[in-house]
Design an enzyme around this catalytic site. Structure first.
Site, PDB file in Angstrom:
ATOM      1  N   ASP A 173       0.874  -1.105   0.013  1.00 49.51           N
ATOM      2  CA  ASP A 173      -0.077   0.076   0.004  1.00 49.51           C
ATOM      3  C   ASP A 173       0.913   1.299  -0.046  1.00 49.51           C
ATOM      4  OD1 ASP A 173      -2.514   1.355  -0.106  1.00 49.51           O
ATOM      5  OD2 ASP A 173      -3.314   0.127   1.911  1.00 49.51           O
ATOM      6  N   GLU A 206      -1.034   1.663  -5.331  1.00 52.81           N
ATOM      7  CA  GLU A 206      -0.466   2.971  -5.046  1.00 52.81           C
ATOM      8  C   GLU A 206      -1.663   4.151  -5.687  1.00 52.81           C
ATOM      9  OE1 GLU A 206       1.402   6.377  -7.325  1.00 52.81           O
ATOM     10  OE2 GLU A 206       0.273   4.860  -8.002  1.00 52.81           O
ATOM     11  N   TRP A 207      -2.781   3.388  -5.938  1.00 55.56           N
ATOM     12  CA  TRP A 207      -3.920   4.310  -6.356  1.00 55.56           C
ATOM     13  C   TRP A 207      -3.907   4.929  -7.582  1.00 55.56           C
ATOM     14  CZ3 TRP A 207      -2.837   6.741  -1.153  1.00 55.56           C
ATOM     15  CH2 TRP A 207      -2.887   5.755   0.093  1.00 55.56           C
ATOM     16  N   GLY A 208      -2.875   4.668  -8.569  1.00 52.91           N
ATOM     17  CA  GLY A 208      -2.828   5.278  -9.533  1.00 52.91           C
ATOM     18  C   GLY A 208      -2.294   6.792  -9.497  1.00 52.91           C
ATOM     19  N   ASN A 210       0.923   8.078  -9.214  1.00 48.55           N
ATOM     20  CA  ASN A 210       1.889   8.344  -9.815  1.00 48.55           C
ATOM     21  C   ASN A 210       2.052   7.455 -11.142  1.00 48.55           C
ATOM     22  OD1 ASN A 210       3.696  10.030  -7.737  1.00 48.55           O
ATOM     23  ND2 ASN A 210       2.819   8.380  -6.811  1.00 48.55           N
ATOM     24  N   ASP A 228     -10.029   3.657  -3.598  1.00 40.86           N
ATOM     25  CA  ASP A 228     -10.926   2.343  -2.922  1.00 40.86           C
ATOM     26  C   ASP A 228     -12.246   2.529  -3.713  1.00 40.86           C
ATOM     27  OD1 ASP A 228      -8.631   2.293  -1.688  1.00 40.86           O
ATOM     28  OD2 ASP A 228      -9.499   2.064   0.471  1.00 40.86           O
TER      29      ASP A 228
HETATM   30  C1  GLA Z   1      -6.103   1.445   1.643  1.00 40.71           C
HETATM   31  C2  GLA Z   1      -5.994   0.455   0.179  1.00 40.71           C
HETATM   32  C3  GLA Z   1      -7.213  -0.417   0.591  1.00 40.71           C
HETATM   33  C4  GLA Z   1      -6.883  -1.181   1.784  1.00 40.71           C
HETATM   34  C5  GLA Z   1      -6.836  -0.165   2.892  1.00 40.71           C
HETATM   35  C6  GLA Z   1      -6.278  -1.021   4.263  1.00 40.71           C
HETATM   36  O1  GLA Z   1      -7.199   2.328   1.457  1.00 40.71           O
HETATM   37  O2  GLA Z   1      -6.244   1.155  -0.888  1.00 40.71           O
HETATM   38  O3  GLA Z   1      -7.401  -1.313  -0.395  1.00 40.71           O
HETATM   39  O4  GLA Z   1      -5.899  -1.982   1.507  1.00 40.71           O
HETATM   40  O5  GLA Z   1      -5.853   0.593   2.557  1.00 40.71           O
HETATM   41  O6  GLA Z   1      -6.179   0.079   5.345  1.00 40.71           O
END
Ligand code: GLA
Length: 427
Positions: A173, A206-208, A210, A228
């Site tokens: 994460d 890394e949620w995109g 970068n 998320d």
């Molecule tokens: C981030 C991630 C989620 C999950 C939570 C856990 O938000 O994007 O998928 O892993 O952390 O805390």
């Protein structure tokens, strides 16, 4: 005299060699060490061929958040087998955040002793005894998003610990990573995993932020393209400092990314919310679209308590085949009109998947005259002209043959639902 001169010459020659060696020995040692360290990085790589098709499994976060313990994880492993999910292709049982206890005096991470009293190796052995694989979670920063110890500064030690426990999959994460460079941080963990020697699927979370699709291919096997997911069809939930996204929002944010995906390196639009509270038709649409996107299929629901419909969705083998097709080509949007989108995905043996996605909440009638359509995918170089090539059409949710592309398709799609067909090339 001549003999003495020769002796003197050899004496001086020998001693100058000794001096030279003495002078350069420390330098040599340093260079040798530099070479060893550099080569550890130079020869590091991701473990290849661990995810030739999108990974399939289960993860604890979407349903259980921080409420994880070894009993729950064992029950999920049992249910993955007894529900038929393992037979349908699901492999990984992944614990997300909050399994962590403290680091020991040498810095090795330990599980929470109350939640995981038997330890991670015992849990891993249990999961493996079921013919499944075991995944774990960490974070590139000081702390995980749930406030547990992150891997920053402990990457190689954590990787060694995971290898010792028999871990097969790591989700990594991006919380609490101030001042870190994303590509660099993920490379460090990639190298740490490689040095530890156990093949582990590396999932970049890394949620995109970068653009991991630009650099992730040689680093990991999948990368999150977005923040998320949340369990609704087309809402956005504002949490103040961050937002979570409904299924349709996530779908729209995948635009333009398909060029980056393929065997062993996938776009990850997040784990699934099937069975977590949406209507059945919405779950069906969500699952179908994740299959069209060649997304990792990581279930996020309670496997011990699934409705018949949830189970049918998650274990529909013919739909899963669309996702797991060995060409590994992510599908694309062909057209969009009045909230009705048409998506295509090229498949092996010249087959195609076609999905009519009804984003509105009213039923829509379809009249699709194949001969009027020309599907061309510049990415894969595949195209089809329905006037010259005919296909059998099979509805993958009702599991019925509909006919062929020689005739106009007349059908309907309820609101927030899909009509998903496989087009089977006729010789
Ligand atoms: C981030 C991630 C989620 C999950 C939570 C856990 O938000 O994007 O998928 O892993 O952390 O805390």
């Amino acid at each position: 005299m001549q003999v003495n001169i020769i002796r003197l010459f050899f004496y001086n020659y020998k001693s100058s060699i000794k001096n030279t060696i003495r002078t350069f020995l420390p330098l040599g040692r340093i260079l040798f060490l530099v070479f060893i360290v550099a080569s550890a990085n130079l020869f590091s790589q991701k473990f290849e061929n661990l995810a030739l098709t999108p990974p399939m499994g289960w993860n604890s976060w979407n349903k259980f958040a921080c409420n994880v313990n070894e009993k729950l994880i064992r029950e999920m492993a049992d249910a993955m087998v007894s529900s038929g999910m393992k037979d349908a292709g699901y492999q990984y049982i992944n614990i997300d955040d909050c399994w962590h206890g403290k680091r020991d005096s040498l810095g090795f991470i330990q599980p929470d002793p109350e939640r995981f009293p038997s330890g991670m190796k015992a849990l891993s052995d249990y999961i493996h005894s079921k013919g499944l694989k075991f995944g774990i979670y960490s974070d590139a920063g000081w702390n995980t998003c749930g406030g547990k110890p992150g891997s920053r500064g402990y990457e190689f030690q954590d990787a060694m610990q995971y290898a010792k426990w028999g871990i097969d999959y790591l989700k990594y994460d991006w919380c609490n990573t101030e001042a870190l460079n994303a590509e660099g941080a993920y490379l460090t963990m990639r190298n740490a995993l490689y040095s530890a020697g156990r093949p582990i699927v590396f999932s970049l979370c890394e949620w995109g932020n970068n653009k991991p699709w630009d650099w992730g291919k040689n680093v990991g096997h999948l990368w999150r393209t977005i923040g998320d997911i949340t369990n609704c069809f087309d809402c956005v939930v504002d949490h103040g400092t961050w937002k979570s996204w409904g299924v349709m929002y996530i779908l729209d944010l995948q635009d333009g990314l398909r060029v980056h995906a393929g065997p062993d390196h996938w776009n990850d639009p997040d784990m699934m919310e099937v069975g977590n509270g949406m209507f059945v038709n919405e779950d069906r649409a969500h699952f179908s679209m994740w299959c069209l996107l060649a997304a990792p299929l990581i279930a996020g629901n309670d496997l011990t308590n699934m409705s018949k419909e949830t189970k049918e969705i998650l274990t529909n083998k013919e739909v899963i085949e669309i996702n797991q097709d060995s060409l590994g080509i992510q599908g694309f949007k062909y057209s969009a009109r009045d909230s009705l989108e048409i998506w295509f995905k090229p498949l092996i043996k010249g087959d195609w998947a076609i999905c009519f996605l009804n984003r509105s909440n009213r039923l829509q009638k379809i009249s699709f005259d194949w001969k009027e359509e020309m599907v061309a995918d510049s990415l894969s170089g595949r195209e089809t002209n329905f006037s010259s090539v005919a296909y059998k059409t099979r509805n993958l949710w009702t599991k019925k043959e509909l006919g062929t592309t020689k005739k106009i398709l007349n059908d309907e799609v309820p609101g927030h639902d899909v009509l998903l067909l496989r087009l089977i090339k006729m010789e």
